[in-house]
Scaffold this motif. Structure first.
Motif, PDB file in Angstrom:
ATOM      1  N   GLY A  55      -7.035   5.765  -4.703  1.00 41.95           N
ATOM      2  CA  GLY A  55      -7.840   4.714  -5.338  1.00 41.95           C
ATOM      3  C   GLY A  55      -9.069   5.237  -6.056  1.00 41.95           C
ATOM      4  N   THR A 105       2.596   1.761  -3.430  1.00 38.08           N
ATOM      5  CA  THR A 105       1.647   2.275  -4.417  1.00 38.08           C
ATOM      6  C   THR A 105       1.470   3.781  -4.253  1.00 38.08           C
ATOM      7  OG1 THR A 105       0.473   0.175  -4.518  1.00 38.08           O
ATOM      8  CG2 THR A 105      -0.738   2.111  -5.248  1.00 38.08           C
ATOM      9  N   GLN A 124       0.840  -1.196   0.000  1.00 32.49           N
ATOM     10  CA  GLN A 124       0.000   0.000   0.000  1.00 32.49           C
ATOM     11  C   GLN A 124       0.883   1.258   0.000  1.00 32.49           C
ATOM     12  OE1 GLN A 124      -3.086   2.045   3.070  1.00 32.49           O
ATOM     13  NE2 GLN A 124      -3.348  -0.151   2.807  1.00 32.49           N
ATOM     14  N   ARG A 139      -4.876   5.566   0.436  1.00 35.19           N
ATOM     15  CA  ARG A 139      -5.321   4.656  -0.624  1.00 35.19           C
ATOM     16  C   ARG A 139      -6.771   4.917  -1.017  1.00 35.19           C
ATOM     17  NH1 ARG A 139      -5.989  -1.326   0.956  1.00 35.19           N
ATOM     18  NH2 ARG A 139      -8.074  -0.587   1.349  1.00 35.19           N
ATOM     19  N   ASP A 140      -7.643   4.978  -0.023  1.00 37.55           N
ATOM     20  CA  ASP A 140      -9.057   5.202  -0.307  1.00 37.55           C
ATOM     21  C   ASP A 140      -9.740   5.817   0.907  1.00 37.55           C
ATOM     22  OD1 ASP A 140      -9.896   3.037   1.453  1.00 37.55           O
ATOM     23  OD2 ASP A 140      -9.265   1.686  -0.144  1.00 37.55           O
TER      24      ASP A 140
END
Length: 122
Positions: free
Chosen positions: A103, A23, A20, A73-74
């Motif tokens: 994301g 990314t 994570q 991430r989200d």
């Protein structure tokens, strides 16, 4: 723009947490305007009345160091429930801090109406 990365997983899985973070780091590297000032990560389900310890540290550092962007991430990384999510986003906005949900390719600054629960907890 000074920014930090915040990564959180509910289950303790160091490999997934590292993935994570990597990314999110790739997204930072794509944008030369972002100056990465720190990475905060932890294992927590996010369903608590108070933010998890690393998030608390990140929030304090954002104010102290003049951080203007939190990269996650989200949307579900910010809180484990809709009420806490809304409360935390309002706090970030009061302190002129945007949250970038990689994301969803969405910024908290673009949220002019309530976010459907289905988008937060996909």
């Amino acid at each position: 723009m000074k920014a930090v990365i915040y990564a959180r997983l509910a289950e303790e899985n160091p490999d997934r947490l590292t993935q994570q973070i990597e990314t999110l780091m790739q997204e930072v590297q794509k944008n030369p305007l972002i100056e990465l000032s720190g990475v905060y990560s932890e294992f927590s389900n996010g369903i608590t009345e108070t933010p998890p310890p690393e998030m608390q540290k990140m929030v304090q550092d954002c104010v102290r160091k003049g951080i203007r962007l939190v990269i996650v991430r989200d949307m579900s990384r910010i809180a484990g429930g809709y009420y806490d999510f809304a409360k935390r986003i309002k706090w970030f906005h009061r302190h002129n801090i945007a949250v970038w949900f990689v994301g969803e390719n969405r910024s908290s600054l673009n949220m002019t109406k309530p976010v459907p629960v289905s988008e937060i907890f996909k």
